[in-house]
Design a protein around this motif. Structure first.
Motif, PDB file in Angstrom:
ATOM      1  N   SER A  76       0.509  -0.960  -0.324  1.00  0.00           N
ATOM      2  CA  SER A  76       0.368  -0.099  -0.091  1.00  0.00           C
ATOM      3  C   SER A  76       0.766   1.028  -0.056  1.00  0.00           C
ATOM      4  O   SER A  76       0.483   2.566   0.626  1.00  0.00           O
ATOM      5  CB  SER A  76      -1.017  -0.186   1.690  1.00  0.00           C
ATOM      6  OG  SER A  76      -0.347  -0.053   2.396  1.00  0.00           O
ATOM      7  N   ARG A 110       1.720  -0.488   6.006  1.00  0.00           N
ATOM      8  CA  ARG A 110       1.178  -1.784   5.898  1.00  0.00           C
ATOM      9  C   ARG A 110       3.722  -1.837   6.201  1.00  0.00           C
ATOM     10  O   ARG A 110       3.396  -2.979   6.125  1.00  0.00           O
ATOM     11  CB  ARG A 110       0.904  -2.874   5.257  1.00  0.00           C
ATOM     12  CG  ARG A 110      -0.636  -2.172   5.161  1.00  0.00           C
ATOM     13  CD  ARG A 110      -1.398  -2.826   4.211  1.00  0.00           C
ATOM     14  NE  ARG A 110      -2.642  -2.449   3.318  1.00  0.00           N
ATOM     15  CZ  ARG A 110      -3.544  -3.007   2.854  1.00  0.00           C
ATOM     16  NH1 ARG A 110      -2.704  -4.650   2.025  1.00  0.00           N
ATOM     17  NH2 ARG A 110      -4.358  -2.892   2.709  1.00  0.00           N
ATOM     18  N   ASP A 221      -5.848   1.820  -2.350  1.00  0.00           N
ATOM     19  CA  ASP A 221      -4.468   2.407  -0.965  1.00  0.00           C
ATOM     20  C   ASP A 221      -3.805   3.206  -1.699  1.00  0.00           C
ATOM     21  O   ASP A 221      -3.235   4.002  -1.558  1.00  0.00           O
ATOM     22  CB  ASP A 221      -3.748   1.327  -0.381  1.00  0.00           C
ATOM     23  CG  ASP A 221      -4.888   0.632   0.749  1.00  0.00           C
ATOM     24  OD1 ASP A 221      -5.544   1.656   1.914  1.00  0.00           O
ATOM     25  OD2 ASP A 221      -4.548  -0.206   1.275  1.00  0.00           O
TER      26      ASP A 221
END
Length: 271
Positions: A76, A110, A221
């Motif tokens: 992301s 992430r 994202d």
């Protein structure tokens, strides 16, 4: 996950801003990404000029006279060009600060992305050396797919998503290319003819080129270098449309799982 078109879009977007720029400082706020950010990155890069920005598979390559930065956006991540006075956010993990005051900032919620450094030829790096050809270059074609597919019983969709066969054909684009080529995604790779692989190779190229022109697929994202989402989703013909009418024959599209990935196809148009 940003796929090849998203990474290519980012590459083209940031290149004019950082090519020819001299690195003043590298600020690492979070070194624990997918692989640890090298502890000496700031020392190694300070004073170097970014000679070129390119892409290999889903890796961005920043070439200098002393080596190459390998940057991966992970699940992301995104890169943005901004000024140094803009405060860093919670997930802004790495800044490349240039002598003109601009900053290339990696945001990665992430932390599956990567920022690595190599002084050897980039093509010899362990993450790149065994990758298949680029689908947009001339060494990728139907003849190559056909020769590599012989005696393979795996589904053709999984086959073209294998980065050792060809890079950058992610799940969305595999669905779309197989639909465009009229090939059933469950068909064994070794049972697809040369003529059909020639068509599939061209369809892969067309789908990826269309996605790049549209700025990449809108994933939850993903944003490009300006913070704007891609727009290729507007043109998806099968992915995400399970149960809806096929754009070609009006029959309902079917969704199954292949290698645990969503696979949407038209049982009437694909065989």
């Amino acid at each position: 996950m940003p796929e090849l078109p998203e990474v290519e879009t980012t590459c083209r977007g940031i290149a004019p801003h950082i090519e020819g720029q001299i690195i003043k400082q590298v600020i690492v706020r979070q070194p624990k990404l997918r692989w640890p950010v090298p502890e000496t990155l700031n020392r190694d890069l300070t004073g170097l000029c970014i000679q070129s920005v390119s892409r290999r598979a889903k890796y961005l390559l920043f070439s200098t006279a002393s080596g190459t930065v390998l940057l991966h956006l992970g699940m992301s991540g995104n890169l943005r060009i901004m000024s140094l006075d803009q405060a860093a956010g919670k997930h802004d993990h790495v800044d490349f600060v240039f002598t003109d005051g601009t900053v290339l900032r990696l945001n990665d919620p992430r932390r599956f992305g990567a920022v690595l450094w190599t002084t050897k030829p980039a093509a010899e790096h362990q993450l790149l050396k065994d990758l298949g050809p680029e689908p947009l270059l001339s060494d990728f074609n139907g003849e190559l797919l056909y020769s590599l597919s012989k005696n393979r019983k795996t589904a053709v969709k999984s086959f073209i998503m294998d980065s050792h066969i060809v890079v950058g054909v992610g799940n969305i684009y595999a669905n779309e290319a197989l639909f465009m080529a009229g090939i059933l995604p469950t068909r064994q790779a070794g049972k697809v003819s040369l003529a059909r692989y020639q068509k599939l190779a061209e369809c892969i190229r067309v789908v990826l080129q269309q996605a790049i022109l549209q700025g990449g697929t809108t994933l939850r994202d993903f944003v490009n270098e300006t913070g704007k989402p891609g727009y290729f989703q507007q043109r998806l013909r099968v992915y995400g449309r399970a149960g809806l009418p096929c754009v070609s024959c009006n029959q309902p599209l079917t969704e199954i799982r292949i290698a645990n990935r969503s696979t949407v196809f038209c049982p009437n148009c694909q065989r």
